[in-house]
Design a protein around this motif. Structure first.
Motif, PDB file in Angstrom:
ATOM      1  N   LYS A  80      -8.787  -4.419 -55.961  1.00 33.68           N
ATOM      2  CA  LYS A  80      -7.564  -4.222 -56.759  1.00 33.68           C
ATOM      3  C   LYS A  80      -7.445  -5.290 -57.837  1.00 33.68           C
ATOM      4  N   LYS A  81      -7.794  -6.514 -57.477  1.00 40.61           N
ATOM      5  CA  LYS A  81      -7.701  -7.602 -58.446  1.00 40.61           C
ATOM      6  C   LYS A  81      -8.710  -7.417 -59.573  1.00 40.61           C
ATOM      7  N   LEU A  82      -9.892  -6.946 -59.218  1.00 42.06           N
ATOM      8  CA  LEU A  82     -10.888  -6.660 -60.243  1.00 42.06           C
ATOM      9  C   LEU A  82     -10.386  -5.596 -61.201  1.00 42.06           C
ATOM     10  N   LYS A  83      -9.743  -4.585 -60.663  1.00 38.07           N
ATOM     11  CA  LYS A  83      -9.255  -3.483 -61.500  1.00 38.07           C
ATOM     12  C   LYS A  83      -8.165  -3.948 -62.458  1.00 38.07           C
ATOM     13  N   THR A  84      -7.229  -4.750 -61.933  1.00 37.55           N
ATOM     14  CA  THR A  84      -6.047  -5.091 -62.733  1.00 37.55           C
ATOM     15  C   THR A  84      -6.237  -6.316 -63.610  1.00 37.55           C
ATOM     16  N   GLN A  85      -6.917  -7.349 -63.079  1.00 41.18           N
ATOM     17  CA  GLN A  85      -6.996  -8.624 -63.795  1.00 41.18           C
ATOM     18  C   GLN A  85      -8.300  -8.812 -64.550  1.00 41.18           C
ATOM     19  N   PHE A  86      -9.413  -8.513 -63.903  1.00 41.41           N
ATOM     20  CA  PHE A  86     -10.694  -8.939 -64.462  1.00 41.41           C
ATOM     21  C   PHE A  86     -11.256  -8.007 -65.527  1.00 41.41           C
ATOM     22  N   PHE A  87     -10.720  -6.809 -65.643  1.00 38.03           N
ATOM     23  CA  PHE A  87     -11.146  -5.937 -66.733  1.00 38.03           C
ATOM     24  C   PHE A  87     -10.181  -5.993 -67.908  1.00 38.03           C
ATOM     25  N   ASN A 100      -7.345  -5.019 -68.838  1.00 35.11           N
ATOM     26  CA  ASN A 100      -6.681  -3.824 -69.389  1.00 35.11           C
ATOM     27  C   ASN A 100      -7.541  -3.117 -70.439  1.00 35.11           C
ATOM     28  N   GLN A 101      -8.849  -3.157 -70.243  1.00 35.88           N
ATOM     29  CA  GLN A 101      -9.756  -2.527 -71.216  1.00 35.88           C
ATOM     30  C   GLN A 101     -10.416  -1.269 -70.666  1.00 35.88           C
ATOM     31  N   THR A 102      -9.874  -0.729 -69.578  1.00 36.64           N
ATOM     32  CA  THR A 102     -10.465   0.472 -68.972  1.00 36.64           C
ATOM     33  C   THR A 102      -9.700   1.742 -69.330  1.00 36.64           C
ATOM     34  N   SER A 103      -8.709   1.639 -70.195  1.00 38.72           N
ATOM     35  CA  SER A 103      -7.887   2.815 -70.553  1.00 38.72           C
ATOM     36  C   SER A 103      -7.930   3.059 -72.052  1.00 38.72           C
ATOM     37  N   LYS A 104      -9.136   3.024 -72.627  1.00 44.46           N
ATOM     38  CA  LYS A 104      -9.303   3.224 -74.073  1.00 44.46           C
ATOM     39  C   LYS A 104     -10.061   4.518 -74.370  1.00 44.46           C
ATOM     40  N   LYS A 105      -9.835   5.530 -73.537  1.00 50.91           N
ATOM     41  CA  LYS A 105     -10.574   6.781 -73.683  1.00 50.91           C
ATOM     42  C   LYS A 105     -10.309   7.443 -75.029  1.00 50.91           C
ATOM     43  N   SER A 106      -9.051   7.455 -75.458  1.00 56.94           N
ATOM     44  CA  SER A 106      -8.708   8.126 -76.722  1.00 56.94           C
ATOM     45  C   SER A 106      -9.397   7.458 -77.902  1.00 56.94           C
ATOM     46  N   THR A 132     -17.155 -11.736 -68.885  1.00 60.00           N
ATOM     47  CA  THR A 132     -16.080 -12.666 -68.573  1.00 60.00           C
ATOM     48  C   THR A 132     -14.770 -11.918 -68.665  1.00 60.00           C
ATOM     49  N   ASN A 133     -13.801 -12.289 -67.827  1.00 59.36           N
ATOM     50  CA  ASN A 133     -12.506 -11.612 -67.872  1.00 59.36           C
ATOM     51  C   ASN A 133     -11.618 -12.138 -68.990  1.00 59.36           C
ATOM     52  N   GLU A 134     -12.098 -13.117 -69.734  1.00 62.43           N
ATOM     53  CA  GLU A 134     -11.270 -13.716 -70.776  1.00 62.43           C
ATOM     54  C   GLU A 134     -11.549 -13.078 -72.135  1.00 62.43           C
ATOM     55  N   ASP A 135     -10.515 -12.617 -72.802  1.00 64.66           N
ATOM     56  CA  ASP A 135     -10.583 -12.164 -74.197  1.00 64.66           C
ATOM     57  C   ASP A 135     -11.552 -11.008 -74.420  1.00 64.66           C
ATOM     58  N   VAL A 136     -11.664 -10.087 -73.464  1.00 65.28           N
ATOM     59  CA  VAL A 136     -12.478  -8.889 -73.671  1.00 65.28           C
ATOM     60  C   VAL A 136     -11.669  -7.907 -74.504  1.00 65.28           C
ATOM     61  N   THR A 148     -20.875  -5.780 -82.185  1.00 68.13           N
ATOM     62  CA  THR A 148     -21.503  -6.790 -81.331  1.00 68.13           C
ATOM     63  C   THR A 148     -20.534  -7.149 -80.214  1.00 68.13           C
ATOM     64  N   GLY A 149     -21.071  -7.532 -79.064  1.00 72.03           N
ATOM     65  CA  GLY A 149     -20.181  -7.863 -77.952  1.00 72.03           C
ATOM     66  C   GLY A 149     -20.936  -8.418 -76.772  1.00 72.03           C
ATOM     67  N   ASN A 150     -20.168  -8.887 -75.762  1.00 75.09           N
ATOM     68  CA  ASN A 150     -20.782  -9.376 -74.539  1.00 75.09           C
ATOM     69  C   ASN A 150     -21.003  -8.207 -73.582  1.00 75.09           C
ATOM     70  N   VAL A 151     -21.530  -8.518 -72.407  1.00 71.81           N
ATOM     71  CA  VAL A 151     -21.840  -7.472 -71.435  1.00 71.81           C
ATOM     72  C   VAL A 151     -20.606  -6.631 -71.101  1.00 71.81           C
ATOM     73  N   GLY A 152     -19.456  -7.307 -70.887  1.00 68.40           N
ATOM     74  CA  GLY A 152     -18.244  -6.584 -70.537  1.00 68.40           C
ATOM     75  C   GLY A 152     -17.797  -5.643 -71.634  1.00 68.40           C
ATOM     76  N   GLU A 153     -17.809  -6.124 -72.858  1.00 71.27           N
ATOM     77  CA  GLU A 153     -17.343  -5.290 -73.976  1.00 71.27           C
ATOM     78  C   GLU A 153     -18.242  -4.081 -74.208  1.00 71.27           C
ATOM     79  N   ILE A 154     -19.546  -4.267 -74.109  1.00 71.44           N
ATOM     80  CA  ILE A 154     -20.465  -3.151 -74.355  1.00 71.44           C
ATOM     81  C   ILE A 154     -20.383  -2.125 -73.230  1.00 71.44           C
ATOM     82  N   ASN A 155     -20.440  -2.575 -71.993  1.00 69.42           N
ATOM     83  CA  ASN A 155     -20.460  -1.607 -70.891  1.00 69.42           C
ATOM     84  C   ASN A 155     -19.084  -1.036 -70.581  1.00 69.42           C
ATOM     85  N   LEU A 156     -18.000  -1.736 -70.911  1.00 69.47           N
ATOM     86  CA  LEU A 156     -16.673  -1.116 -70.833  1.00 69.47           C
ATOM     87  C   LEU A 156     -16.512  -0.057 -71.926  1.00 69.47           C
TER      88      LEU A 156
END
Length: 651
Positions: free
Chosen positions: A274-281, A283-289, A328-332, A342-350
């Protein structure tokens, strides 16, 4: 991704914690016998040895009850190659600070001990970014035979204790740790590595503190030690040394306030998910539109789910350039990263995750720790240990794992850096689960040479090299970084006396296929054929050095993935010569179906044919299998160092 947590002081009086301070080691323990030492008898190759080291952890009543760790080190310098040990660098996070730094260099003059004390001018402080301060000092008058002794204390206002490493790159005669932990702090304490403790004496003092409004409180007193600790020696084919260096690790599970409120830091996997879902991503998992509006129509109009997923993967893979930074969970910020390409692993795979979900494909995020970051424990969740995120997609009942950071990885093949045991699937609809990432393609290198040898000792002909799987991805990346001219220059430099006359590459840009190279080559032996000529026919990709050199290896061998190498060469020899000796046919196998090496040679008239088949059939070999693996490579080197002999026929 570790964070420090602020410590809340509440203690009014303590006797045990004050007594704990007395356990800290004092300066001035160096002896003449230590100065006279010229070699460490348990490791004659050691350039230095730790004579004694000690850490003592307690709450310091004289400094607002911050956590204080008193460190002490005494090291014998045996060889000039260890002179760099006289420079010590300490990294301090935010509000951590250093107290009571002292250092002395000891040398011997005749029968007299000579001391050189560290001067304030030899201590330097620099800032690195907004969160880190670096303190560095260098002891003076270092010689072969010197003993260096130093101590310092670190005050920390944060919860959490650093690991204590008993093992390092140099051997240690004695290493000890003492710690007094208040009973309202609960830690999971783990011994990591392959060495056993010589001292393990935990105890409980039920009346160590008086807490305002709560009466007396208890402490756990830890006392650990190891004697005669061998140096940790790195070798090829290993994961991060963090997995194997013997150390004590403290993972904070919970902290209870004087009022009885309990704050949990190590929780259940369900809570961690739950913490991974809410904090560590972030709020970048709801950009489908956002991503649906940017996906090309050619992808939107694709009907088959697998074809659609492959096209989205290729779209994100080609759109982005990875900046070589992990998750990183910071500033994604996926929108900003998409605009800047260009982006880090989180930004590209999110971005990939959002794009797949935008087209109603069943995708989940998967968190893991890379090979150079260490293997996280599964005993309990420590989510800061994860530094990478990829995407899992299920189509027609089959799971595919995707990482769009690597432009040379085909659909479903994750990079080698992610092959680090198990990963955690994070589902937003149900509880997460563990998965083991595996290669989807076989990794093979095929080398085939067809050569003709003339009387002047020159080979000429064709060389074909085909690579698949991870070998293909790595080679495509290399070709992308070099011009053709630079690549061929490097190839010729690696293969002495070889000249490339023509070159072409097939399927370089089709990452779903193997990549093939065709060379037209000449190889000069630098001498004409005589009455008897000796030739090593293993002209390409010969194993010349054994990667396994240790007498004993305490940690497993990890190749990341199985692989094969096939080599074949045919040589037409000139008229008037016969073959009097061929390399000996050989068949070697590793125990437990771990791999094999086969060498075969044959003659057809004036044509020599030689074949080798080499395979590593497992990812991991235990340290008990190390000797077999070492001997396996030794025998391969002997086989590939054998010769064929040509003799001039009698007229």
């Amino acid at each position: 991704m570790r964070k420090a947590l602020l410590l809340l002081p509440f203690i009014l009086f303590t006797s045990t914690l004050i007594a704990q301070k007395k356990k800290s080691s004092k300066m001035g323990q160096t002896t003449l016998e230590e100065l006279k030492m010229t070699v460490y008898d348990k490791d004659s190759t050691a350039a230095a040895v730790v004579l004694y080291e000690h850490a003592n952890i307690y709450l310091d009543p004289t400094n607002d009850y911050d956590t204080r760790t008193d460190y002490y080190y005494r090291i014998k310098i045996l060889d000039k190659s260890a002179f760099d040990l006289s420079t010590v660098t300490l990294n301090l996070y935010k509000n951590k600070r250093i107290l009571d730094l002292e250092a002395i260099t000891y040398n011997i003059s005749g029968s007299r001990m000579v001391k050189n004390h560290l001067l304030p001018r030899d201590v330097f402080t620099t800032k690195e970014g907004k969160n880190w301060t670096v303190k560095k000092f260098t002891l003076s008058n270092i010689n072969e035979g010197s003993v260096i002794e130093y101590k310092y204390s670190i005050l920390s206002p944060y919860l959490g204790l650093d690991d204590w490493s008993f093992q390092s790159e140099i051997p240690k005669i004695k290493s000890e740790l003492d710690a007094a932990i208040l009973g309202n702090y609960k830690y999971n304490v783990r011994l990591i590595g392959f060495l056993k403790l010589d001292k393990d004496n935990p105890s409980i003092d039920k009346k160590c503190v008086f807490i305002d409004g709560a009466g007396e409180g208890s402490c756990i007193i830890y006392s650990y030690g190891m004697d005669n600790v061998p140096a940790f020696k790195e070798e090829k084919y290993m994961l991060s040394k963090k997995n194997y260096i013997s150390r004590i690790s403290f993972d904070l599970e919970s902290y209870t306030t004087p009022r009885g409120d309990k704050n949990r830091y190590t929780t259940t996997w369900e809570e961690a998910d739950k913490k991974l879902k809410t904090q560590f991503f972030n709020n970048q998992t709801s950009k489908k539109s956002f991503f649906r509006n940017r996906i090309p129509d050619s992808i939107l109009n694709t009907t088959k789910a697998l074809d659609k997923a492959k096209k989205i993967y290729t779209f994100i893979q080609n759109h982005y350039t990875w900046n070589k930074k992990n998750w990183t969970n910071e500033d994604v910020k996926v929108k900003k990263a998409f605009a800047e390409t260009t982006g880090n692993v989180g930004e590209i795979n999110l971005s990939l995750y959002n794009s797949l979900r935008a087209l109603d494909l069943e995708a989940n995020l998967v968190v893991l720790s890379t090979r150079n970051n260490g293997v996280p424990t599964k005993l309990y969740p420590i989510i800061y240990d994860y530094n990478y995120v990829i995407v899992k997609i299920n189509i027609d009942g089959l799971d595919y794992y995707l990482d769009a950071t690597d432009k040379f990885s085909p659909f479903g093949q994750v990079p080698v850096r992610t092959l680090n045991g198990e990963a955690r699937v994070i589902s937003f609809e149900e509880e997460g689960n563990w998965v083991k990432l595996k290669p989807i393609q076989r990794t093979i290198k095929n080398i085939h040479a067809q050569l003709t040898l003339n009387n002047e000792g020159e080979f000429s002909g064709n060389l074909r090299i085909a690579r698949s799987g991870y070998f293909a991805s790595k080679h495509r990346e290399k070709l992308a970084l070099l011009s053709e001219e630079s690549y061929l220059e490097e190839f010729e430099a690696k293969n002495i006396d070889l000249e490339v006359e023509d070159y072409k590459v097939l399927s370089e840009n089709n990452i779903e296929k193997s990549i093939q190279e065709i060379f037209k080559v000449k190889i000069n032996m630098n001498e004409s054929l005589g009455n008897k000529t000796r030739i090593n026919p293993f002209l390409f990709d010969r194993i010349k050095n054994n990667p396994f050199k240790l007498k004993e290896r305490f940690y497993p061998v990890d190749f990341a993935h199985p692989y094969k190498r096939n080599y074949s060469i045919s040589i037409n020899i000139p008229e008037g010569y016969k073959i009097s000796q061929l390399p000996k046919n050989t068949a070697i196998s590793l125990p437990n179906k771990g791999g094999m090496f086969i060498l075969k040679s044959e003659i057809e008239n004036n044509l020599i044919k030689i074949f080798t088949r080499f395979s590593i059939d497992k990812r991991i070999y235990s340290n008990e299998e190390y000797y077999s693996l070492k001997e396996f490579y030794k025998q391969i080197i002997i086989s590939e160092n054998s010769y064929l002999i040509l003799e001039k026929k009698n007229k």
